[in-house]
Design a protein around this motif. Structure first.
Motif, short mmCIF file in Angstrom:
data_model
loop_
_atom_site.label_atom_id
_atom_site.label_comp_id
_atom_site.label_asym_id
_atom_site.label_seq_id
_atom_site.Cartn_x
_atom_site.Cartn_y
_atom_site.Cartn_z
N GLY A 27 0.82 -1.22 0.00
CA GLY A 27 0.00 0.00 0.00
C GLY A 27 0.84 1.26 0.00
O GLY A 27 0.57 2.21 -0.74
N ALA A 28 1.89 1.26 0.82
CA ALA A 28 2.79 2.41 0.86
C ALA A 28 3.50 2.57 -0.48
O ALA A 28 3.70 3.69 -0.97
CB ALA A 28 3.80 2.25 1.99
N ALA A 29 3.86 1.45 -1.09
CA ALA A 29 4.54 1.51 -2.39
C ALA A 29 3.64 2.09 -3.46
O ALA A 29 4.11 2.81 -4.36
CB ALA A 29 5.01 0.12 -2.79
N MET A 30 2.35 1.80 -3.39
CA MET A 30 1.42 2.37 -4.37
C MET A 30 1.32 3.88 -4.21
O MET A 30 1.27 4.62 -5.20
CB MET A 30 0.05 1.72 -4.21
CG MET A 30 0.03 0.27 -4.66
SD MET A 30 -1.51 -0.57 -4.35
CE MET A 30 -2.56 0.23 -5.55
N ILE A 31 1.32 4.35 -2.98
CA ILE A 31 1.25 5.80 -2.74
C ILE A 31 2.55 6.48 -3.20
O ILE A 31 2.52 7.56 -3.77
CB ILE A 31 0.98 6.07 -1.25
CG1 ILE A 31 -0.42 5.60 -0.89
CG2 ILE A 31 1.16 7.55 -0.91
CD1 ILE A 31 -0.73 5.60 0.58
N MET A 32 3.69 5.79 -2.97
CA MET A 32 4.97 6.36 -3.36
C MET A 32 5.30 6.10 -4.83
O MET A 32 6.35 6.54 -5.31
CB MET A 32 6.09 5.76 -2.49
CG MET A 32 5.94 6.08 -1.02
SD MET A 32 7.26 5.49 0.05
CE MET A 32 7.62 3.88 -0.52
N PRO A 36 9.07 -1.54 -7.61
CA PRO A 36 9.85 -2.60 -6.95
C PRO A 36 9.39 -2.85 -5.50
O PRO A 36 9.29 -4.00 -5.07
CB PRO A 36 11.28 -2.10 -6.98
CG PRO A 36 11.32 -1.13 -8.10
CD PRO A 36 9.96 -0.50 -8.14
N LEU A 37 9.11 -1.78 -4.78
CA LEU A 37 8.66 -1.93 -3.39
C LEU A 37 7.29 -2.60 -3.34
O LEU A 37 7.00 -3.37 -2.43
CB LEU A 37 8.62 -0.58 -2.68
CG LEU A 37 8.36 -0.61 -1.18
CD1 LEU A 37 9.41 -1.44 -0.47
CD2 LEU A 37 8.32 0.81 -0.63
N PHE A 38 6.44 -2.33 -4.32
CA PHE A 38 5.15 -3.00 -4.39
C PHE A 38 5.33 -4.51 -4.47
O PHE A 38 4.68 -5.27 -3.78
CB PHE A 38 4.35 -2.50 -5.61
CG PHE A 38 3.11 -3.30 -5.87
CD1 PHE A 38 1.96 -3.08 -5.13
CD2 PHE A 38 3.10 -4.29 -6.84
CE1 PHE A 38 0.82 -3.83 -5.36
CE2 PHE A 38 1.96 -5.04 -7.08
CZ PHE A 38 0.82 -4.81 -6.34
#
Length: 97
Positions: A27-32, A36-38
């Motif tokens: 979820g945080a990766a989608m916001i950012m 790769p983090l996703f």
């Protein structure tokens, strides 16, 4: 409901916690907008499922319900004798698990 111990096992809590952490990372990766983090979060989700299942298989999960197993054995015996349809016995087994 607490008498059934639904989900109140170390395997369930650990697996759920790891999966929740994976959802938070994704979820945080989608916001950012970090692809790769996703995928790291998705990998953590999969790892959580594997860890929960492994812990359950290692004996830290809920054991079988002996009452249900006895009823299923009786139903299968009746199906073998032709007293009830075999499909009904197998449908009950699938529903119980």
């Amino acid at each position: 409901m607490s008498s059934q111990a639904h989900g109140h096992t170390p395997a369930a809590w650990t697996g759920s916690a790891i999966i929740f952490l994976g959802f938070c990372v994704s979820g945080a990766a989608m916001i950012m907008a970090s692809v790769p983090l996703f995928w790291v979060g998705v990998a953590v989700i999969v790892i959580g499922g594997v860890v929960g299942k492994a812990m359950s298989m290692a004996g830290m999960g809920k054991g079988p319900n002996h009452e249900v197993e006895a009823v299923l054995a009786e139903l299968r015996a009746k199906a073998a004798k032709g007293e009830v349809p075999a499909q009904a016995a197998e449908a009950a087994a699938v529903a119980a698990h």
